[in-house]
Design a protein around this motif. Structure first.
Motif, PDB file in Angstrom:
ATOM      1  N   CYS A  74      -1.605   1.811   1.617  1.00 31.64           N
ATOM      2  CA  CYS A  74      -2.106   2.290   0.329  1.00 31.64           C
ATOM      3  C   CYS A  74      -3.269   1.434  -0.157  1.00 31.64           C
ATOM      4  CB  CYS A  74      -0.994   2.293  -0.715  1.00 31.64           C
ATOM      5  SG  CYS A  74      -0.524   0.656  -1.321  1.00 31.64           S
ATOM      6  N   GLN A  75      -4.009   1.985  -1.089  1.00 30.45           N
ATOM      7  CA  GLN A  75      -5.114   1.281  -1.733  1.00 30.45           C
ATOM      8  C   GLN A  75      -4.881   1.388  -3.229  1.00 30.45           C
ATOM      9  OE1 GLN A  75      -8.988   2.766  -0.718  1.00 30.45           O
ATOM     10  NE2 GLN A  75     -10.037   1.289  -1.981  1.00 30.45           N
ATOM     11  N   VAL A  76      -4.783   0.239  -3.901  1.00 28.12           N
ATOM     12  CA  VAL A  76      -4.523   0.200  -5.337  1.00 28.12           C
ATOM     13  C   VAL A  76      -5.795  -0.170  -6.061  1.00 28.12           C
ATOM     14  CG1 VAL A  76      -3.158  -0.873  -7.175  1.00 28.12           C
ATOM     15  CG2 VAL A  76      -2.122  -0.483  -4.925  1.00 28.12           C
ATOM     16  N   SER A  77      -6.075   0.556  -7.137  1.00 29.37           N
ATOM     17  CA  SER A  77      -7.271   0.308  -7.940  1.00 29.37           C
ATOM     18  C   SER A  77      -6.889   0.369  -9.415  1.00 29.37           C
ATOM     19  CB  SER A  77      -8.318   1.383  -7.624  1.00 29.37           C
ATOM     20  OG  SER A  77      -9.416   1.268  -8.504  1.00 29.37           O
ATOM     21  N   ILE A  78      -7.671  -0.309 -10.235  1.00 28.13           N
ATOM     22  CA  ILE A  78      -7.463  -0.179 -11.668  1.00 28.13           C
ATOM     23  C   ILE A  78      -8.444   0.816 -12.278  1.00 28.13           C
ATOM     24  CG2 ILE A  78      -6.439  -2.459 -11.984  1.00 28.13           C
ATOM     25  CD1 ILE A  78      -9.193  -3.447 -12.925  1.00 28.13           C
ATOM     26  N   MET A  79      -9.323   1.369 -11.441  1.00 24.73           N
ATOM     27  CA  MET A  79     -10.292   2.367 -11.884  1.00 24.73           C
ATOM     28  C   MET A  79      -9.837   3.759 -11.424  1.00 24.73           C
ATOM     29  SD  MET A  79     -12.551   0.549 -13.457  1.00 24.73           S
ATOM     30  CE  MET A  79     -13.904   1.691 -13.649  1.00 24.73           C
ATOM     31  N   ASP A  80      -9.946   4.724 -12.307  1.00 26.06           N
ATOM     32  CA  ASP A  80      -9.611   6.100 -11.966  1.00 26.06           C
ATOM     33  C   ASP A  80     -10.593   6.595 -10.901  1.00 26.06           C
ATOM     34  OD1 ASP A  80      -9.089   8.822 -11.885  1.00 26.06           O
ATOM     35  OD2 ASP A  80      -8.845   8.983 -14.045  1.00 26.06           O
ATOM     36  N   PRO A  81     -10.062   7.043  -9.737  1.00 26.84           N
ATOM     37  CA  PRO A  81     -10.965   7.516  -8.680  1.00 26.84           C
ATOM     38  C   PRO A  81     -11.677   8.763  -9.130  1.00 26.84           C
ATOM     39  CG  PRO A  81      -8.670   7.576  -7.928  1.00 26.84           C
ATOM     40  CD  PRO A  81      -8.677   7.097  -9.330  1.00 26.84           C
TER      41      PRO A  81
END
Length: 81
Positions: A74-81
């Protein structure tokens, strides 16, 4: 608008479910909700939005980026893709 304590998880297995994500990320902080969203214009690709009770969930959840979930990294981001 209140600040959201949200992470976005991409690169998910088609078999992933809310319960699997709650098991994976629930150790980070109390999860308020898990939402699945399709990428705009791409109905076969989706990501998960996980809302935590506090910012601790965001910090700890982000550390799980690169973790395999059902065999898919998985790839976790704090920005909405």
């Amino acid at each position: 608008v209140a600040a959201r304590n949200t992470i976005f998880v991409r690169h998910l297995s088609p078999q992933v479910s809310e319960s699997v994500l709650r098991q994976t990320f629930g150790q980070c902080d109390q999860i308020e909700q898990v939402l699945f969203r399709a990428f705009p214009g791409r109905v076969t690709e989706y990501y998960a939005q996980i809302d935590f009770q506090s910012s601790q969930g965001v910090v700890e959840g982000h550390k799980l980026s690169g973790t395999p979930i059902l065999g898919v990294t998985c790839q976790v981001s704090i920005m909405d893709p």
